[in-house]
Design an enzyme around this catalytic site. Sequence first.
Site, PDB file in Angstrom:
ATOM      1  N   PRO A 104       0.830  -1.214   0.000  1.00  0.00           N
ATOM      2  CG  PRO A 104      -0.740  -1.545   1.685  1.00  0.00           C
ATOM      3  CD  PRO A 104       0.537  -2.096   1.130  1.00  0.00           C
ATOM      4  N   GLY A 108       2.941   3.149   5.527  1.00  0.00           N
ATOM      5  CA  GLY A 108       3.870   2.762   6.587  1.00  0.00           C
ATOM      6  C   GLY A 108       4.598   1.455   6.325  1.00  0.00           C
ATOM      7  N   GLY A 110       6.736   1.058   3.678  1.00  0.00           N
ATOM      8  CA  GLY A 110       7.958   1.300   2.899  1.00  0.00           C
ATOM      9  C   GLY A 110       7.779   1.151   1.406  1.00  0.00           C
ATOM     10  CB  SER A 111       4.916   1.604  -0.927  1.00  0.00           C
ATOM     11  OG  SER A 111       4.679   2.969  -0.718  1.00  0.00           O
ATOM     12  CB  ALA A 113      12.245   2.507   0.733  1.00  0.00           C
ATOM     13  CB  ALA A 114       9.550  -1.655  -1.504  1.00  0.00           C
ATOM     14  CG  ASP A 155      11.283   3.438   5.644  1.00  0.00           C
ATOM     15  OD1 ASP A 155      11.373   3.160   6.846  1.00  0.00           O
ATOM     16  OD2 ASP A 155      10.261   3.951   5.138  1.00  0.00           O
TER      17      ASP A 155
HETATM   18  O1  PMV Z   1       6.318   6.219   7.535  1.00  0.00           O
HETATM   19  P1  PMV Z   1       7.454   5.286   7.309  1.00  0.00           P
HETATM   20  O2  PMV Z   1       7.067   3.859   7.334  1.00  0.00           O
HETATM   21  O3  PMV Z   1       8.284   5.648   6.118  1.00  0.00           O
HETATM   22  O4  PMV Z   1       8.429   5.366   8.572  1.00  0.00           O
HETATM   23  C1  PMV Z   1       8.992   6.549   8.961  1.00  0.00           C
HETATM   24  C2  PMV Z   1       9.834   6.337  10.165  1.00  0.00           C
HETATM   25  C3  PMV Z   1      10.190   7.630  10.855  1.00  0.00           C
HETATM   26  O5  PMV Z   1      11.029   7.274  11.947  1.00  0.00           O
HETATM   27  C4  PMV Z   1       8.953   8.312  11.388  1.00  0.00           C
HETATM   28  C5  PMV Z   1      10.911   8.597   9.937  1.00  0.00           C
HETATM   29  C6  PMV Z   1      12.302   8.137   9.546  1.00  0.00           C
HETATM   30  O6  PMV Z   1      12.812   8.675   8.561  1.00  0.00           O
HETATM   31  O7  PMV Z   1      12.897   7.287  10.225  1.00  0.00           O
END
Ligand code: PMV
Length: 340
Positions: A104, A108, A110-111, A113-114, A155
Amino acid sequence: MDHPSLPPHRSSAPGKLILCGEHAVVYGCPAIAVPLHNVRAYAHVAPGSPGCGVSFNAPDLQAAWLLDEHPDDPLSELVQATLRCLNVDPLSVDLSISITSDIPIAGGMGSGAAVATALVRALSNYFGRMLSRAEVSDLVFCSEQRYHGTPSGIDNTVIAYEQALWFVRPKADPLCALTSELRSPVSVIEPVEIAAPLTLVLGDTGIRSETRLPVGEVRRRWQADPVRYEALFAEIGEHVHRIRSALAIGDILTLGTLLNANQTLLEEIGVSSPELEKLITKARDAGALGAKLSGGGWGGIMFALTEPSFATAVASALRDAGAAKVMETHVPVALIEDNP
Ligand code: PMV
């Protein structure tokens, strides 16, 4: 053109789940993340039409473009950077790139970065020049900066290394952290020992939240009250240390309690939301050992740690509570051999 007859290549990269330490990790505290092998992004690189340069097709994003026409698109920039790293002149190639993902978007997991990792891997496979995990991670980190401003790097690292990781970004100079000038820092990256497999049930609030928004809000709050916020970050960091120890001995009861404590601190720093808390409460009521949000917060996903026999009950409690998507996943045992 230089590379007309190379065979097509398809590569993939997993999603990721931050187990603990999000947000505080931006301020130099440790965090632990695991790859999600059962949701992945894919990139397919094939020879393009002669003379057309690099073309992109991303049906999930309903987007198609030519690198020449949109050189500033983050994925166009990533392709150019990767090609340069592979000693290929971006102007000398005709490539047809397709990107798909079952992760998704902005949820949250990591779409972004993946997708970026799958793309870098596909290009390096296509040109037959292997990049190290660290090189892949660095290229993706630069791309992540386009979306998030000042990502910690967790990520891209967990996705490029594809294993459970302990991650610490060096503590930034607070003045530096106020700017976008943070460049790929040298971070501590260590495998995490997991003595007992984990059963996790993920619940998606269905609310898309761009990471940079809660990250920016936390930064504003930290600037306004650094003493309080640094104490909260330090407390999160202590929990992450204890979570690492619990993982190493397979103590999932303690792990559940610590995940709950991490959630309480995330609520205090202001990145939770009523929708997340509803799912978290329902999961705990259904027998989860612990539950917390994962990632940026304000939406996106939460997860619950459960005994395997409770996973179905927790999943249906999350569905009943309105989760847009529910997914069960398992983190396998990861043992670390002692170096003699
Ligand atoms: O929202 P995500 O899954 O990309 O996670 C971000 C994690 C944070 O700690 C909030 C930000 C970061 O860059 O580490």
